[in-house]
Write a protein that holds these residues in place. Structure first.
Motif, PDB file in Angstrom:
ATOM      1  N   GLY A  46      43.058  43.206  36.482  1.00 30.77           N
ATOM      2  CA  GLY A  46      42.948  43.587  37.887  1.00 30.77           C
ATOM      3  C   GLY A  46      44.152  43.148  38.698  1.00 30.77           C
ATOM      4  O   GLY A  46      44.643  43.884  39.563  1.00 30.77           O
ATOM      5  N   PHE A  47      44.654  41.941  38.406  1.00 32.11           N
ATOM      6  CA  PHE A  47      45.800  41.430  39.155  1.00 32.11           C
ATOM      7  C   PHE A  47      47.055  42.259  38.873  1.00 32.11           C
ATOM      8  O   PHE A  47      47.847  42.530  39.779  1.00 32.11           O
ATOM      9  N   THR A  48      47.236  42.679  37.608  1.00 35.45           N
ATOM     10  CA  THR A  48      48.422  43.480  37.282  1.00 35.45           C
ATOM     11  C   THR A  48      48.308  44.895  37.852  1.00 35.45           C
ATOM     12  O   THR A  48      49.325  45.523  38.154  1.00 35.45           O
ATOM     13  N   VAL A  49      47.082  45.391  38.004  1.00 31.27           N
ATOM     14  CA  VAL A  49      46.905  46.663  38.719  1.00 31.27           C
ATOM     15  C   VAL A  49      47.404  46.509  40.151  1.00 31.27           C
ATOM     16  O   VAL A  49      48.082  47.391  40.690  1.00 31.27           O
ATOM     17  N   ALA A  50      47.088  45.366  40.775  1.00 28.08           N
ATOM     18  CA  ALA A  50      47.565  45.101  42.136  1.00 28.08           C
ATOM     19  C   ALA A  50      49.089  45.071  42.192  1.00 28.08           C
ATOM     20  O   ALA A  50      49.694  45.540  43.168  1.00 28.08           O
ATOM     21  N   MET A  51      49.716  44.521  41.160  1.00 27.26           N
ATOM     22  CA  MET A  51      51.184  44.522  41.100  1.00 27.26           C
ATOM     23  C   MET A  51      51.721  45.944  41.124  1.00 27.26           C
ATOM     24  O   MET A  51      52.694  46.250  41.835  1.00 27.26           O
ATOM     25  N   MET A  52      51.085  46.829  40.372  1.00 29.92           N
ATOM     26  CA  MET A  52      51.535  48.220  40.346  1.00 29.92           C
ATOM     27  C   MET A  52      51.265  48.914  41.672  1.00 29.92           C
ATOM     28  O   MET A  52      52.083  49.721  42.139  1.00 29.92           O
ATOM     29  N   ASN A  95      33.523  43.970  33.258  1.00 31.79           N
ATOM     30  CA  ASN A  95      34.631  44.871  33.568  1.00 31.79           C
ATOM     31  C   ASN A  95      34.416  45.537  34.917  1.00 31.79           C
ATOM     32  O   ASN A  95      35.335  45.615  35.750  1.00 31.79           O
ATOM     33  N   VAL A  96      33.186  46.027  35.146  1.00 30.02           N
ATOM     34  CA  VAL A  96      32.867  46.706  36.407  1.00 30.02           C
ATOM     35  C   VAL A  96      33.116  45.785  37.599  1.00 30.02           C
ATOM     36  O   VAL A  96      33.650  46.203  38.630  1.00 30.02           O
ATOM     37  N   LEU A  97      32.773  44.512  37.459  1.00 29.17           N
ATOM     38  CA  LEU A  97      32.831  43.583  38.587  1.00 29.17           C
ATOM     39  C   LEU A  97      34.193  42.917  38.766  1.00 29.17           C
ATOM     40  O   LEU A  97      34.731  42.866  39.876  1.00 29.17           O
ATOM     41  N   LEU A  98      34.760  42.398  37.694  1.00 30.11           N
ATOM     42  CA  LEU A  98      35.905  41.491  37.829  1.00 30.11           C
ATOM     43  C   LEU A  98      37.221  42.197  38.130  1.00 30.11           C
ATOM     44  O   LEU A  98      38.046  41.674  38.880  1.00 30.11           O
ATOM     45  N   ILE A  99      37.448  43.361  37.538  1.00 29.86           N
ATOM     46  CA  ILE A  99      38.737  44.021  37.743  1.00 29.86           C
ATOM     47  C   ILE A  99      38.942  44.369  39.211  1.00 29.86           C
ATOM     48  O   ILE A  99      40.017  44.139  39.786  1.00 29.86           O
ATOM     49  N   GLY A 100      37.929  44.907  39.850  1.00 33.64           N
ATOM     50  CA  GLY A 100      38.043  45.248  41.267  1.00 33.64           C
ATOM     51  C   GLY A 100      38.252  44.033  42.142  1.00 33.64           C
ATOM     52  O   GLY A 100      39.081  44.048  43.073  1.00 33.64           O
ATOM     53  N   LEU A 101      37.530  42.944  41.863  1.00 38.42           N
ATOM     54  CA  LEU A 101      37.699  41.717  42.642  1.00 38.42           C
ATOM     55  C   LEU A 101      39.106  41.155  42.483  1.00 38.42           C
ATOM     56  O   LEU A 101      39.744  40.737  43.459  1.00 38.42           O
ATOM     57  N   ALA A 102      39.601  41.151  41.240  1.00 37.31           N
ATOM     58  CA  ALA A 102      40.950  40.632  40.990  1.00 37.31           C
ATOM     59  C   ALA A 102      42.011  41.523  41.622  1.00 37.31           C
ATOM     60  O   ALA A 102      43.039  41.028  42.117  1.00 37.31           O
ATOM     61  N   ALA A 103      41.777  42.830  41.612  1.00 35.42           N
ATOM     62  CA  ALA A 103      42.739  43.751  42.229  1.00 35.42           C
ATOM     63  C   ALA A 103      42.846  43.501  43.728  1.00 35.42           C
ATOM     64  O   ALA A 103      43.954  43.449  44.286  1.00 35.42           O
ATOM     65  N   ASP A 104      41.719  43.332  44.400  1.00 35.79           N
ATOM     66  CA  ASP A 104      41.756  43.057  45.843  1.00 35.79           C
ATOM     67  C   ASP A 104      42.438  41.723  46.133  1.00 35.79           C
ATOM     68  O   ASP A 104      43.190  41.599  47.119  1.00 35.79           O
ATOM     69  N   LEU A 105      42.185  40.730  45.300  1.00 35.86           N
ATOM     70  CA  LEU A 105      42.859  39.441  45.484  1.00 35.86           C
ATOM     71  C   LEU A 105      44.362  39.601  45.321  1.00 35.86           C
ATOM     72  O   LEU A 105      45.146  39.089  46.134  1.00 35.86           O
ATOM     73  N   GLY A 106      44.777  40.332  44.289  1.00 36.83           N
ATOM     74  CA  GLY A 106      46.206  40.539  44.067  1.00 36.83           C
ATOM     75  C   GLY A 106      46.864  41.277  45.211  1.00 36.83           C
ATOM     76  O   GLY A 106      47.961  40.917  45.656  1.00 36.83           O
ATOM     77  N   ILE A 107      46.210  42.316  45.704  1.00 36.23           N
ATOM     78  CA  ILE A 107      46.765  43.081  46.825  1.00 36.23           C
ATOM     79  C   ILE A 107      46.894  42.194  48.067  1.00 36.23           C
ATOM     80  O   ILE A 107      47.838  42.332  48.855  1.00 36.23           O
ATOM     81  N   ALA A 108      45.957  41.251  48.231  1.00 34.47           N
ATOM     82  CA  ALA A 108      45.986  40.364  49.400  1.00 34.47           C
ATOM     83  C   ALA A 108      47.135  39.346  49.327  1.00 34.47           C
ATOM     84  O   ALA A 108      47.685  38.968  50.366  1.00 34.47           O
ATOM     85  N   VAL A 109      47.498  38.909  48.134  1.00 34.17           N
ATOM     86  CA  VAL A 109      48.488  37.822  48.021  1.00 34.17           C
ATOM     87  C   VAL A 109      49.884  38.308  47.653  1.00 34.17           C
ATOM     88  O   VAL A 109      50.860  37.572  47.827  1.00 34.17           O
ATOM     89  N   ILE A 110      50.019  39.530  47.155  1.00 35.11           N
ATOM     90  CA  ILE A 110      51.332  40.044  46.761  1.00 35.11           C
ATOM     91  C   ILE A 110      51.928  40.839  47.923  1.00 35.11           C
ATOM     92  O   ILE A 110      51.328  41.809  48.398  1.00 35.11           O
ATOM     93  N   ASP A 111      53.091  40.422  48.368  1.00 33.74           N
ATOM     94  CA  ASP A 111      53.793  41.158  49.416  1.00 33.74           C
ATOM     95  C   ASP A 111      54.562  42.319  48.801  1.00 33.74           C
ATOM     96  O   ASP A 111      55.196  42.172  47.751  1.00 33.74           O
ATOM     97  N   GLN A 112      54.525  43.461  49.462  1.00 32.23           N
ATOM     98  CA  GLN A 112      55.258  44.619  48.979  1.00 32.23           C
ATOM     99  C   GLN A 112      56.755  44.410  49.212  1.00 32.23           C
ATOM    100  O   GLN A 112      57.186  44.247  50.355  1.00 32.23           O
ATOM    101  N   PRO A 113      57.582  44.392  48.153  1.00 34.91           N
ATOM    102  CA  PRO A 113      59.018  44.140  48.330  1.00 34.91           C
ATOM    103  C   PRO A 113      59.709  45.296  49.054  1.00 34.91           C
ATOM    104  O   PRO A 113      59.302  46.452  48.939  1.00 34.91           O
ATOM    105  N   ASP A 114      60.770  44.959  49.786  1.00 32.23           N
ATOM    106  CA  ASP A 114      61.577  45.992  50.428  1.00 32.23           C
ATOM    107  C   ASP A 114      62.571  46.610  49.448  1.00 32.23           C
ATOM    108  O   ASP A 114      62.858  47.800  49.506  1.00 32.23           O
ATOM    109  N   SER A 115      63.096  45.780  48.540  1.00 28.02           N
ATOM    110  CA  SER A 115      64.117  46.227  47.597  1.00 28.02           C
ATOM    111  C   SER A 115      63.497  47.087  46.506  1.00 28.02           C
ATOM    112  O   SER A 115      62.472  46.737  45.918  1.00 28.02           O
TER     113      SER A 115
END
Length: 213
Positions: A27-33, A87-107
């Motif tokens: 889920g976290f790596t989905v957030a990275m993408m 799988n149903v529960l954790l991937i979505g939770l981890a994705a939202d956490l990743g999106i919240a903490v990862i800043d979208q780079p400008d470069s």
């Protein structure tokens, strides 16, 4: 309980740890993408597009879609495992956490690194939770069930399903781009590289012998 089943039970704690770590990392790596904004895999194109149309976060959409897909297992007579439910529960939770903490780079270069790291990490995470052997995810179980019930090939059903969700997701506003192509071309080989390294073998272990009194 036969030898194989007993050995599988002995390794259950290790399998659960690997499953949970793998699903969270997935889920976290989905957030990275997502934060790279350079394109997603077909299902996540669909999740992102749907999230733009409904009052739910990306991760919440992942959970809802996973649960709805799981309902399609009923007519296919597929049986979920604990890995399927988590799988149903954790991937979505981890994705939202990743999106919240990862800043979208400008470069663009940093976004490219975020994308590549997400794809490689996603492949490792997928191998980790698959290797735990505690049940497929709802989306994989869908095409597995269709293959079993219809006799058509894996390639046929995966192509039909993934092209469908990709097109619908794109029409809903999901991001299709370089990352979509990169994921499609590389994810299989990446999982194939990592899976032998992390797969828990449930057939070769030996139960400890009882010490005579």
């Amino acid at each position: 309980m036969d030898h194989a089943a007993a050995f599988a039970m002995m390794r259950l704690p290790e399998r659960l740890v690997r499953l949970i770590v793998g699903l969270f990392l997935y889920g976290f790596t989905v957030a990275m993408m997502v934060e790279s904004t350079l394109g997603l895999d077909p299902w996540d194109v669909f999740h992102e597009g749907l999230a733009k149309q409904v009052p739910l976060s990306f991760g919440q959409v992942v959970i809802v879609v996973g649960a709805l897909v799981l309902l399609l297992w009923i007519p296919l007579r597929q049986k979920p495992g604990i890995g399927t439910i988590l799988n149903v529960l954790l991937i979505g939770l981890a994705a939202d956490l990743g999106i919240a903490v990862i800043d979208q780079p400008d470069s663009i270069w940093l976004r490219g690194l975020l994308l590549v790291g997400g794809v490689v990490g996603n492949g490792f995470a997928g191998a980790l939770y698959i290797g735990a052997q505690l049940g497929p995810g709802p989306r994989d179980g869908l095409w597995l069930g269709l293959v079993r019930r219809t006799g058509r090939s894996v390639r046929f059903w995966r192509t039909v399903i993934e092209v469908t969700v990709l097109v619908v997701g794109f029409l809903l506003g999901g991001t299709v781009g370089l990352g979509t192509v990169l994921y499609a071309v590389t994810i299989g080989p990446i999982v194939q590289i990592f899976l032998p390294l992390v797969r828990i073998d449930l057939t070769e272990g030996k139960l400890p012998q009882r010490v005579p009194d």
